[in-house]
Motif scaffolding. Sequence first.
Motif, PDB file in Angstrom:
ATOM      1  N   THR A 346       0.245 -19.725   7.248  1.00 25.91           N
ATOM      2  CA  THR A 346      -0.966 -20.291   7.840  1.00 25.91           C
ATOM      3  C   THR A 346      -1.945 -20.805   6.795  1.00 25.91           C
ATOM      4  O   THR A 346      -2.839 -21.589   7.114  1.00 25.91           O
ATOM      5  N   GLY A 347      -1.819 -20.322   5.541  1.00 23.84           N
ATOM      6  CA  GLY A 347      -2.805 -20.662   4.528  1.00 23.84           C
ATOM      7  C   GLY A 347      -3.974 -19.696   4.494  1.00 23.84           C
ATOM      8  O   GLY A 347      -4.824 -19.784   3.607  1.00 23.84           O
ATOM      9  N   PHE A 348      -4.043 -18.765   5.460  1.00 21.65           N
ATOM     10  CA  PHE A 348      -5.075 -17.734   5.445  1.00 21.65           C
ATOM     11  C   PHE A 348      -4.662 -16.629   4.471  1.00 21.65           C
ATOM     12  O   PHE A 348      -3.476 -16.311   4.354  1.00 21.65           O
ATOM     13  N   PRO A 349      -5.613 -16.004   3.771  1.00 22.59           N
ATOM     14  CA  PRO A 349      -5.262 -14.830   2.966  1.00 22.59           C
ATOM     15  C   PRO A 349      -4.659 -13.742   3.851  1.00 22.59           C
ATOM     16  O   PRO A 349      -5.042 -13.575   5.007  1.00 22.59           O
ATOM     17  N   PHE A 350      -3.707 -13.006   3.284  1.00 26.15           N
ATOM     18  CA  PHE A 350      -2.980 -11.992   4.048  1.00 26.15           C
ATOM     19  C   PHE A 350      -2.858 -10.735   3.195  1.00 26.15           C
ATOM     20  O   PHE A 350      -2.430 -10.786   2.045  1.00 26.15           O
ATOM     21  N   LYS A 351      -3.252  -9.597   3.763  1.00 23.85           N
ATOM     22  CA  LYS A 351      -3.205  -8.327   3.054  1.00 23.85           C
ATOM     23  C   LYS A 351      -1.767  -7.798   2.987  1.00 23.85           C
ATOM     24  O   LYS A 351      -1.105  -7.667   4.025  1.00 23.85           O
ATOM     25  N   VAL A 352      -1.303  -7.456   1.795  1.00 24.47           N
ATOM     26  CA  VAL A 352       0.050  -6.951   1.599  1.00 24.47           C
ATOM     27  C   VAL A 352      -0.024  -5.635   0.827  1.00 24.47           C
ATOM     28  O   VAL A 352      -0.594  -5.586  -0.271  1.00 24.47           O
ATOM     29  N   LEU A 353       0.543  -4.575   1.391  1.00 23.03           N
ATOM     30  CA  LEU A 353       0.629  -3.297   0.699  1.00 23.03           C
ATOM     31  C   LEU A 353       1.834  -3.338  -0.239  1.00 23.03           C
ATOM     32  O   LEU A 353       2.956  -3.616   0.191  1.00 23.03           O
ATOM     33  N   ARG A 354       1.585  -3.094  -1.508  1.00 20.70           N
ATOM     34  CA  ARG A 354       2.666  -3.133  -2.492  1.00 20.70           C
ATOM     35  C   ARG A 354       3.542  -1.895  -2.346  1.00 20.70           C
ATOM     36  O   ARG A 354       3.093  -0.773  -2.518  1.00 20.70           O
ATOM     37  N   LEU A 355       4.809  -2.137  -2.022  1.00 23.77           N
ATOM     38  CA  LEU A 355       5.732  -1.056  -1.721  1.00 23.77           C
ATOM     39  C   LEU A 355       7.133  -1.494  -2.121  1.00 23.77           C
ATOM     40  O   LEU A 355       7.561  -2.617  -1.792  1.00 23.77           O
TER      41      LEU A 355
END
Length: 474
Positions: A346-355
């Motif tokens: 989408t081009g929106f920032p997206f939160k990603v948990l590093r795992l």
Amino acid sequence: MSTPPVIIQGGMGVAVSGWDLARAVSRAGQLGVVSGTALDVVLAHRLQLGDPTGEILWAMMHFPVQAVTAHVLRTFFVPGGKPDAAPFAGVPMYTAAPTQRRQELAVVAGFVEVFLAKQGHDGPVGINFLEKIQLPTPATLYGALLAAVDYVLVGAGIPRDVPGLLDALCNHETVSLPLHVTGATEADRFEVRFDPREVLAQLPPPLKRPRFLAIVASATLAASLARHGGRIDGFVVEGPSAGGHNAPPRGPLALNEDGEPVYGPRDVVDLARFRALGLPFWLGGTFASPERVREARVAGAAGVQVGTIFAFCKESGVDPALKERVLERARSGGGRVFTDPFASPTGFPFKVLRLEGTLSEPAVYETRERLCDLGYLRELYRRPDGTVGYRCPGEPIEDYLRKGGRIEDTQGRKCICNGLLATVGLGQRRKAGPEPPIVTSGDDLSGVARLLEGGKTSYSAADVVAHLTNPTSA
């Protein structure tokens, strides 16, 4: 519930906020919310796993047209479940001109999820949609309305058309949702149409209209929607620390030394303007403590929307093995959440948990074959002949470029659709192996850690509600 809830449980991911979680929150006296994202594929995959509890089949028995559910079952239900290594049967991607069968699947999916969430209590249940995912929304929303959903929440865009959609669908009227199409001219009219009469043989009386809450990141947008957006019953004000998709920073994009978007003074919400609108509002993003709930209410909010602390409770849809790894990170004070400016198509920032083992790892991302076979986050664009085309920055690069996409838009793009399905144990099986998951979370895992104090290894949705509404802690 005549008074607004204090706690709204976030409508998270794909099936993270499933009926189990929403039901538990509503039973505890607050607003449980199911995620409306990709519910049609979620239903199709659950049926192929054999519906081991029988709840889906039971809910489908209550759908008003059994001929419709019978076709869905003939197409997707596998008694006893498919073999674990076998791929799921595909669901055709939604288009601007969906088949009747495709629409019916979405209607049934919306009905089943809300119907099951409403069992065993008399509390309210909501459903959450992303405005950027437009094509399945009218049909899925209609299914939710047939199940007497109490609240509809929409974010990730400007949900100006939703109140009118609700008004019409509650009266079983044909609706046309205008589509966002890149390159469209003033003379173009692109829309997705849905006619309830094509699903129901006999129309019932008008349906109860649910309350509509727009999820916004600014008072300016809220004021515009309140003036020109039809009947709006309130707002959820999400800050950039909330999980999932975030609103982009205002102004030119700037990244910090870690590569995350920089939010500045223009992104600070003016709560005085929200209070002046005279509508209830809830604050979201790092409000998972009784102290912060009290702070929000002192500021004039009706309450808070909370996601992350619910995402890893017993009733959430996150795969149990993944959930345990996240809980262990929270217990030890670890868990790095990265606001990725490029992950989402989408081009929106997206939160990603590093795992480890998820799409947050560069090696996992780079070895995954690029493809787009679910298509919820595809961009619609105008072809030279005036028809609608579909492209995704996460599809094979040559395909995207052939459709007029820009090479820079493909860099770092991840398949959020398949990744989120894998997060809840519904991911596709490929020849190269199962789809890798992607775990999203809000910035702050301290609320999770707090509920694990005293050597606890898990907690329930009721524990979360009790914690957040504990007057002695606030």
